[in-house]
Structure formats: C-alpha cells, structure tokens
Write a protein that holds these residues in place. Structure first.
Motif, PDB file in Angstrom:
ATOM      1  N   LYS A  78       0.842  -1.192   0.000  1.00 21.37           N
ATOM      2  CA  LYS A  78       0.000   0.000   0.000  1.00 21.37           C
ATOM      3  C   LYS A  78       0.880   1.246   0.000  1.00 21.37           C
ATOM      4  CE  LYS A  78      -4.388  -1.456   2.020  1.00 21.37           C
ATOM      5  NZ  LYS A  78      -5.185  -0.951   0.892  1.00 21.37           N
ATOM      6  N   ASN A  79       0.409   2.308  -0.598  1.00 18.13           N
ATOM      7  CA  ASN A  79       1.122   3.588  -0.554  1.00 18.13           C
ATOM      8  C   ASN A  79       0.736   4.300   0.736  1.00 18.13           C
ATOM      9  OD1 ASN A  79       2.235   3.063  -3.042  1.00 18.13           O
ATOM     10  ND2 ASN A  79       0.695   4.212  -4.178  1.00 18.13           N
ATOM     11  N   ALA A  80       1.221   3.748   1.824  1.00 23.99           N
ATOM     12  CA  ALA A  80       0.799   4.247   3.139  1.00 23.99           C
ATOM     13  C   ALA A  80       1.915   4.037   4.154  1.00 23.99           C
ATOM     14  CB  ALA A  80      -0.470   3.539   3.589  1.00 23.99           C
ATOM     15  N   ILE A  81       1.840   4.811   5.218  1.00 22.59           N
ATOM     16  CA  ILE A  81       2.746   4.637   6.352  1.00 22.59           C
ATOM     17  C   ILE A  81       1.924   4.562   7.641  1.00 22.59           C
ATOM     18  CG2 ILE A  81       4.685   5.823   5.263  1.00 22.59           C
ATOM     19  CD1 ILE A  81       4.049   8.282   6.988  1.00 22.59           C
ATOM     20  N   VAL A  82       2.510   3.950   8.652  1.00 22.69           N
ATOM     21  CA  VAL A  82       1.955   3.949  10.007  1.00 22.69           C
ATOM     22  C   VAL A  82       2.998   4.614  10.896  1.00 22.69           C
ATOM     23  CG1 VAL A  82       1.328   2.513  11.987  1.00 22.69           C
ATOM     24  CG2 VAL A  82       0.451   1.945   9.715  1.00 22.69           C
ATOM     25  N   TYR A 115      -1.013   6.307  13.941  1.00 22.28           N
ATOM     26  CA  TYR A 115      -1.832   6.800  12.832  1.00 22.28           C
ATOM     27  C   TYR A 115      -1.508   6.055  11.541  1.00 22.28           C
ATOM     28  CZ  TYR A 115      -2.837  10.766  15.895  1.00 22.28           C
ATOM     29  OH  TYR A 115      -3.231  11.553  16.950  1.00 22.28           O
ATOM     30  N   TYR A 116      -2.534   5.912  10.713  1.00 21.44           N
ATOM     31  CA  TYR A 116      -2.402   5.321   9.381  1.00 21.44           C
ATOM     32  C   TYR A 116      -2.624   6.439   8.368  1.00 21.44           C
ATOM     33  CZ  TYR A 116      -3.630   2.382   5.322  1.00 21.44           C
ATOM     34  OH  TYR A 116      -3.696   1.793   4.083  1.00 21.44           O
ATOM     35  N   SER A 117      -1.614   6.688   7.506  1.00 22.64           N
ATOM     36  CA  SER A 117      -1.717   7.755   6.516  1.00 22.64           C
ATOM     37  C   SER A 117      -1.466   7.173   5.130  1.00 22.64           C
ATOM     38  CB  SER A 117      -0.690   8.859   6.809  1.00 22.64           C
ATOM     39  OG  SER A 117      -0.775   9.893   5.844  1.00 22.64           O
ATOM     40  N   GLU A 118      -2.426   7.363   4.228  1.00 26.16           N
ATOM     41  CA  GLU A 118      -2.352   6.776   2.882  1.00 26.16           C
ATOM     42  C   GLU A 118      -2.329   7.877   1.829  1.00 26.16           C
ATOM     43  OE1 GLU A 118      -4.659   3.369   0.179  1.00 26.16           O
ATOM     44  OE2 GLU A 118      -5.280   3.792   2.248  1.00 26.16           O
ATOM     45  N   ASN A 119      -1.578   7.629   0.763  1.00 26.61           N
ATOM     46  CA  ASN A 119      -1.481   8.594  -0.333  1.00 26.61           C
ATOM     47  C   ASN A 119      -1.488   7.841  -1.655  1.00 26.61           C
ATOM     48  OD1 ASN A 119      -0.826  10.552  -2.234  1.00 26.61           O
ATOM     49  ND2 ASN A 119       0.596  11.614  -0.870  1.00 26.61           N
ATOM     50  N   ASN A 120      -2.621   7.856  -2.340  1.00 25.02           N
ATOM     51  CA  ASN A 120      -2.744   7.251  -3.666  1.00 25.02           C
ATOM     52  C   ASN A 120      -2.969   8.339  -4.713  1.00 25.02           C
ATOM     53  OD1 ASN A 120      -2.483   4.432  -3.148  1.00 25.02           O
ATOM     54  ND2 ASN A 120      -4.496   4.465  -2.178  1.00 25.02           N
ATOM     55  N   GLY A 121      -2.078   9.322  -4.704  1.00 26.66           N
ATOM     56  CA  GLY A 121      -2.235  10.455  -5.602  1.00 26.66           C
ATOM     57  C   GLY A 121      -2.983  11.595  -4.940  1.00 26.66           C
TER      58      GLY A 121
END
Length: 256
Positions: free
Chosen positions: A226-230, A238-244
């Motif tokens: 996934k394009n995400a970090i924890v 926190y869960y942060s996602e970036n798909n554009g």
C-alpha cells in the motif's frame, strides 16, 4: 594526472551538491531530535538547540521532534526532512561530526562534509564541529519550492522499499487476508507481532490485516503493498495513505 583527478572529483562534488540542493528545496520543514544518540542527555551542550537555530537561520521552518507541529505537517510528515548529528569516524584526536538530512522513509537526502574541532572542552568542541559541518548547508542557495511531482516520487520510494524487503514464507496458524485494514472502527484493537522485516498486524480473530516494514525513522513504518505509512505521534498510532491524493490520517489502536 593528479590535477585532472582533483578537478574531476571537484566537478562531481559540485554536481551531487546541486542535485541534493534541488531536492532539499522541495522541503519546507526540518525536524530536529531533542536528543542525539551519541549523547546522554536531551539537548546536551545545547547542540540540538544550535542545530535548530542554524536551520532556522537558513530559512527552514524548524521544530524539535517533541514540539507541537502545524496541521499540514501533522497530516503529512513527508513534508519534512529529519535532521541528525552523528559522530564521524577518525575522531581519536579530534571531535568530528556529520549532519544528515533524511526523508520520512529514512532515505538519506544529504550528508554534510565532516566538521571537526581539536578543542579539549567537549561543549566547545562539539559546537565548533557542528558549525563547521553546517557550512556545507550554509553555502546552498536554499529557497522553498513545492514539488508537484513529490507524490509520485514518494510512491516510487515506497515501491522500491517493498521490493528490496525479502520476507520468508513460513506456514503459520495466522492466515494472511486480502481485506483492507478496518481503520474506521475505533473499537478495533490490533496486535503487532514482531517479524524479521518489522511487524505483522493482526486483529482478534486472529487475521493478518497488514504488514509493517521497518524504516530508519523511529516509529515510522511502511505498509506493505500500500502507498501508506503507520507512524506514532503523541502516544497515538496513525495510518496515513497517499494514492495520488493524501487522505486524512486515521487513528489506530495497535498493541505492540
């Protein structure tokens, strides 16, 4: 021959510095730790305060890692560079340090020339060495320039990091699931199980809901596939996602 070699090294050094400066200009913030690993106390010799002061003078918006951050930085830590001061090799008769700048995934963006001091007093020696090391940044013509391509570059960093992590396939009673993480429910407690690559996170079933890959940044993990970090902030995960398009970070209840 020696003169040509010196000119070539100087040319390459200038070229690498120019590339690094272009990348550094894409960052508005610098986060400085309140304690360096090679020292015993927070802000010992006032070195951390000195580092923050030098970056502020250079034009960066600078914070200690334990300070309250602005909203845009809370939402996306990848807008910041993470500074550090490290003891350099060869310091038998001198105090030597390097200053490094890394992105939110732990990738080193820039390392200064080594700063050194032969003063016997530790405080004076470290202050002089840090100032000398910072001169590598001081000569840069820094000016914040937001990069429109930054999201795409960050996706590439994530994919590369995932590709180089070799996870051994082992049979387990806990079966991986293709379902996405239930991060909407605040009542869902997740449990982190340590693995060679980082952690696998399971729910109470138990079912694997995601895998966290280690980075060199403290309390920051890549989410596999996934394009995400924890990441951890103020004792919360926190869960942060970036798909554009950067999404609002979600609070996670993870037990490590």
């Amino acid at each position: 021959m020696k003169k040509k070699l010196t000119v070539l090294i100087l040319f390459l050094s200038i070229g690498f510095t120019a590339i690094a400066q272009k990348e550094i200009n894409n960052y508005k913030y610098v986060i400085v730790p309140l304690k360096y690993d090679f020292l015993n106390e927070k802000d010992q010799y006032r070195l951390n305060t000195l580092t923050r002061h030098l970056f502020k003078q250079k034009g960066f918006v600078t914070f200690f890692d334990e300070e309250q951050f602005p909203e845009e930085l809370n939402k996306d830590r990848c807008k910041a560079l993470f500074a550090n001061v490290e003891n350099a090799k060869g310091g038998l008769f001198a105090t030597k340090v390097d200053i490094t700048l890394k992105d939110c995934f732990g990738k080193e963006v820039f390392r200064t020339e080594t700063g050194s001091s032969r003063k016997k007093d530790f405080k004076e020696a470290y202050v002089e060495a840090v100032r000398e090391a910072f001169s590598s940044i001081e000569v840069m013509d820094y000016e914040y320039q937001p990069s429109e391509e930054k999201n795409e570059k960050d996706d590439d960093v994530i994919e590369s990091a995932v590709d180089i992590v070799e996870v051994e396939a082992k049979e387990s009673e806990v079966k991986p699931s293709t379902e996405s993480v239930d991060i909407e429910s605040k009542d869902t407690t997740l449990y982190a199980q340590e693995k060679p690559y980082g952690y696998q996170v399971v729910d109470a079933t138990p079912k694997v809901v995601m895998q966290l890959l280690n980075t060199s940044a403290q309390n920051v993990f890549l989410v596999k596939d996934k394009n995400a970090i924890v990441y951890k902030e103020d004792d919360f995960w926190y869960y942060s996602e970036n798909n554009g398009e950067l999404k609002e970070p979600k609070t996670l209840d993870i037990k490590f």
